[in-house]
Design a protein around this motif. Structure first.
Motif, PDB file in Angstrom:
ATOM      1  N   THR A 124       0.835  -1.210   0.000  1.00 35.74           N
ATOM      2  CA  THR A 124       0.000   0.000   0.000  1.00 35.74           C
ATOM      3  C   THR A 124       0.863   1.251   0.000  1.00 35.74           C
ATOM      4  N   ILE A 125       1.916   1.223   0.815  1.00 39.39           N
ATOM      5  CA  ILE A 125       2.827   2.379   0.882  1.00 39.39           C
ATOM      6  C   ILE A 125       3.509   2.598  -0.467  1.00 39.39           C
ATOM      7  N   ALA A 126       3.943   1.498  -1.100  1.00 37.95           N
ATOM      8  CA  ALA A 126       4.608   1.608  -2.395  1.00 37.95           C
ATOM      9  C   ALA A 126       3.661   2.189  -3.450  1.00 37.95           C
ATOM     10  N   ALA A 127       2.409   1.689  -3.440  1.00 43.83           N
ATOM     11  CA  ALA A 127       1.429   2.179  -4.419  1.00 43.83           C
ATOM     12  C   ALA A 127       1.113   3.652  -4.184  1.00 43.83           C
ATOM     13  N   GLN A 128       0.920   4.019  -2.910  1.00 43.48           N
ATOM     14  CA  GLN A 128       0.611   5.412  -2.596  1.00 43.48           C
ATOM     15  C   GLN A 128       1.779   6.339  -2.939  1.00 43.48           C
ATOM     16  N   THR A 129       2.987   5.845  -2.725  1.00 43.22           N
ATOM     17  CA  THR A 129       4.169   6.643  -3.076  1.00 43.22           C
ATOM     18  C   THR A 129       4.217   6.903  -4.578  1.00 43.22           C
ATOM     19  N   GLU A 130       3.902   5.873  -5.363  1.00 42.55           N
ATOM     20  CA  GLU A 130       3.868   6.026  -6.820  1.00 42.55           C
ATOM     21  C   GLU A 130       2.798   7.026  -7.238  1.00 42.55           C
ATOM     22  N   VAL A 131       1.622   6.934  -6.594  1.00 40.44           N
ATOM     23  CA  VAL A 131       0.532   7.866  -6.904  1.00 40.44           C
ATOM     24  C   VAL A 131       0.939   9.301  -6.582  1.00 40.44           C
ATOM     25  N   VAL A 132       1.545   9.478  -5.427  1.00 39.89           N
ATOM     26  CA  VAL A 132       1.966  10.826  -5.013  1.00 39.89           C
ATOM     27  C   VAL A 132       2.989  11.391  -5.991  1.00 39.89           C
ATOM     28  N   ASP A 133       3.932  10.555  -6.431  1.00 44.04           N
ATOM     29  CA  ASP A 133       4.941  11.018  -7.388  1.00 44.04           C
ATOM     30  C   ASP A 133       4.283  11.461  -8.696  1.00 44.04           C
ATOM     31  N   LYS A 134       3.311  10.678  -9.163  1.00 45.85           N
ATOM     32  CA  LYS A 134       2.611  11.036 -10.400  1.00 45.85           C
ATOM     33  C   LYS A 134       1.807  12.323 -10.229  1.00 45.85           C
ATOM     34  N   LEU A 135       1.169  12.441  -9.066  1.00 47.04           N
ATOM     35  CA  LEU A 135       0.375  13.643  -8.814  1.00 47.04           C
ATOM     36  C   LEU A 135       1.256  14.881  -8.741  1.00 47.04           C
ATOM     37  N   LYS A 136       2.413  14.744  -8.109  1.00 48.16           N
ATOM     38  CA  LYS A 136       3.345  15.869  -8.046  1.00 48.16           C
ATOM     39  C   LYS A 136       3.801  16.272  -9.446  1.00 48.16           C
ATOM     40  N   SER A 137       4.095  15.262 -10.273  1.00 48.42           N
ATOM     41  CA  SER A 137       4.510  15.536 -11.641  1.00 48.42           C
ATOM     42  C   SER A 137       3.391  16.228 -12.419  1.00 48.42           C
ATOM     43  N   GLY A 138       2.150  15.712 -12.226  1.00 47.83           N
ATOM     44  CA  GLY A 138       1.002  16.335 -12.891  1.00 47.83           C
ATOM     45  C   GLY A 138       0.775  17.756 -12.425  1.00 47.83           C
ATOM     46  N   LEU A 139       0.958  17.981 -11.138  1.00 50.26           N
ATOM     47  CA  LEU A 139       0.787  19.331 -10.596  1.00 50.26           C
ATOM     48  C   LEU A 139       1.836  20.281 -11.168  1.00 50.26           C
ATOM     49  N   ASN A 140       3.070  19.797 -11.280  1.00 48.78           N
ATOM     50  CA  ASN A 140       4.114  20.630 -11.889  1.00 48.78           C
ATOM     51  C   ASN A 140       3.779  20.945 -13.338  1.00 48.78           C
ATOM     52  N   GLY A 141       3.210  19.955 -14.026  1.00 52.54           N
ATOM     53  CA  GLY A 141       2.778  20.192 -15.406  1.00 52.54           C
ATOM     54  C   GLY A 141       1.688  21.244 -15.479  1.00 52.54           C
ATOM     55  N   MET A 142       0.750  21.195 -14.541  1.00 51.05           N
ATOM     56  CA  MET A 142      -0.320  22.203 -14.502  1.00 51.05           C
ATOM     57  C   MET A 142       0.259  23.595 -14.257  1.00 51.05           C
ATOM     58  N   LYS A 143       1.211  23.672 -13.352  1.00 50.22           N
ATOM     59  CA  LYS A 143       1.818  24.972 -13.060  1.00 50.22           C
ATOM     60  C   LYS A 143       2.567  25.506 -14.278  1.00 50.22           C
ATOM     61  N   ASP A 144       3.218  24.594 -15.020  1.00 49.92           N
ATOM     62  CA  ASP A 144       3.887  25.013 -16.253  1.00 49.92           C
ATOM     63  C   ASP A 144       2.876  25.540 -17.257  1.00 49.92           C
ATOM     64  N   LYS A 145       1.745  24.827 -17.372  1.00 52.21           N
ATOM     65  CA  LYS A 145       0.683  25.270 -18.282  1.00 52.21           C
ATOM     66  C   LYS A 145       0.122  26.621 -17.858  1.00 52.21           C
ATOM     67  N   LEU A 146      -0.022  26.793 -16.558  1.00 54.33           N
ATOM     68  CA  LEU A 146      -0.536  28.065 -16.049  1.00 54.33           C
ATOM     69  C   LEU A 146       0.425  29.193 -16.411  1.00 54.33           C
ATOM     70  N   GLY A 147       1.725  28.948 -16.253  1.00 49.41           N
ATOM     71  CA  GLY A 147       2.706  29.955 -16.647  1.00 49.41           C
ATOM     72  C   GLY A 147       2.660  30.226 -18.142  1.00 49.41           C
ATOM     73  N   GLU A 148       2.465  29.160 -18.924  1.00 44.04           N
ATOM     74  CA  GLU A 148       2.354  29.320 -20.379  1.00 44.04           C
ATOM     75  C   GLU A 148       1.133  30.159 -20.739  1.00 44.04           C
ATOM     76  N   LEU A 149       0.034  29.906 -20.046  1.00 42.70           N
ATOM     77  CA  LEU A 149      -1.186  30.676 -20.284  1.00 42.70           C
ATOM     78  C   LEU A 149      -0.983  32.151 -19.968  1.00 42.70           C
ATOM     79  N   LYS A 150      -0.352  32.426 -18.838  1.00 42.49           N
ATOM     80  CA  LYS A 150      -0.121  33.816 -18.451  1.00 42.49           C
ATOM     81  C   LYS A 150       0.794  34.525 -19.447  1.00 42.49           C
ATOM     82  N   ASN A 151       1.818  33.812 -19.917  1.00 43.59           N
ATOM     83  CA  ASN A 151       2.699  34.390 -20.928  1.00 43.59           C
ATOM     84  C   ASN A 151       1.942  34.637 -22.222  1.00 43.59           C
ATOM     85  N   LYS A 152       1.074  33.686 -22.582  1.00 46.30           N
ATOM     86  CA  LYS A 152       0.276  33.820 -23.800  1.00 46.30           C
ATOM     87  C   LYS A 152      -0.662  35.015 -23.682  1.00 46.30           C
ATOM     88  N   ARG A 153      -1.213  35.200 -22.489  1.00 40.15           N
ATOM     89  CA  ARG A 153      -2.112  36.335 -22.278  1.00 40.15           C
ATOM     90  C   ARG A 153      -1.345  37.652 -22.456  1.00 40.15           C
TER      91      ARG A 153
END
Length: 244
Positions: A124-153
């Motif tokens: 369970t710990i291993a699976a949750q750790t993998e999920v957290v890593d993916k979520l962190k990566s996805g969140l960083n991707g969202m923040k990059d997109k947000l920065g891209e949007l602001k630059n585009k604006r």
């Protein structure tokens, strides 16, 4: 369900093609502003959900650590009880030796239980750790997109201002087209021409009046000469002498 929907939105938004979304919008600036608001809200929701997931993972890790430590402690207790039993048995105290062996068995049972808890939690710990890593990566991707949007604006607003300035300049240039008689410059030129014509008319009128005055002087001179000759005739002076 709430966390799952947020995680789903993370994946969808990160994969979204911003340029195609903007190109298909009737008002790109409004589209970008709305996307910035949506992304900002989704980033905040995702951060809250990921923080909760990380918190749960840390609880699992602490419980696992406690189970591992508990198994170790019970193992030490079982070893201590077993050694005490051996000492008592060598001393001829079989009854007390059996009691410590019983305590050693109980400690071993507790150790086995703690080890099972720890082992059971590891997947369970291993699976949750993998999920957290993916979520962190996805969140960083969202923040990059947000920065891209602001630059585009910012880029879009700058382009809009340039286009607006160019339009104003073009309108101003068109309004003073020297070849267009209906333009402001054309109307002003016509007014100047009329003023020039009026001034010329006044000059010609003044010249005409001056010529008339000189003509009247010539006529006056002629009459004066006539009067002089008449006077000479009356005085008896010969005409030839007068002419000479």
């Amino acid at each position: 369900m709430t966390k799952q929907s947020i995680f789903g939105r993370i994946s969808t938004l990160v994969k979204a093609n911003i340029n195609s979304m903007i190109d298909s919008a009737e008002d790109p600036q409004k589209m970008i502003d709305q996307l910035v608001r949506d992304y900002t809200n989704n980033v905040a929701d995702a951060e809250a959900a990921i923080a909760e997931t990380i918190g749960n993972l840390r609880l699992l890790e602490r419980d696992h650590e406690e189970d591992v430590q508990s198994a170790k402690n019970w193992g030490n207790k079982a070893l201590a009880a077993s050694r005490k039993a051996d000492e008592l048995r060598k001393a001829g105290d079989a009854a007390d030796a059996d009691k410590f062996d019983s305590l050693a068995k109980i400690a071993l049972q507790r150790q086995i239980g703690a080890e099972r808890e720890a082992t059971g939690a590891e997947p369970t710990i291993a699976a949750q750790t993998e999920v957290v890593d993916k979520l962190k990566s996805g969140l960083n991707g969202m923040k990059d997109k947000l920065g891209e949007l602001k630059n585009k604006r910012s880029e879009l607003l700058a382009r809009a201002k340039v286009a607006e300035a160019q339009t104003k300049v073009q309108d101003a240039v068109s309004s003073i087209n020297v070849l267009d008689p209906t333009s402001e410059l054309g109307r002003f030129e016509d007014k100047v021409r009329r003023q020039e014509a009026l001034a010329q008319g006044k000059v010609e009128l003044a010249a005409s009046s001056l010529d008339a005055q000189f003509e009247s002087l010539d006529d006056l001179g002629e009459l004066t000469e006539v009067e002089a000759r008449l006077a000479e005739l009356k005085s008896g002076a010969p005409q030839s002498q007068i002419e000479s």
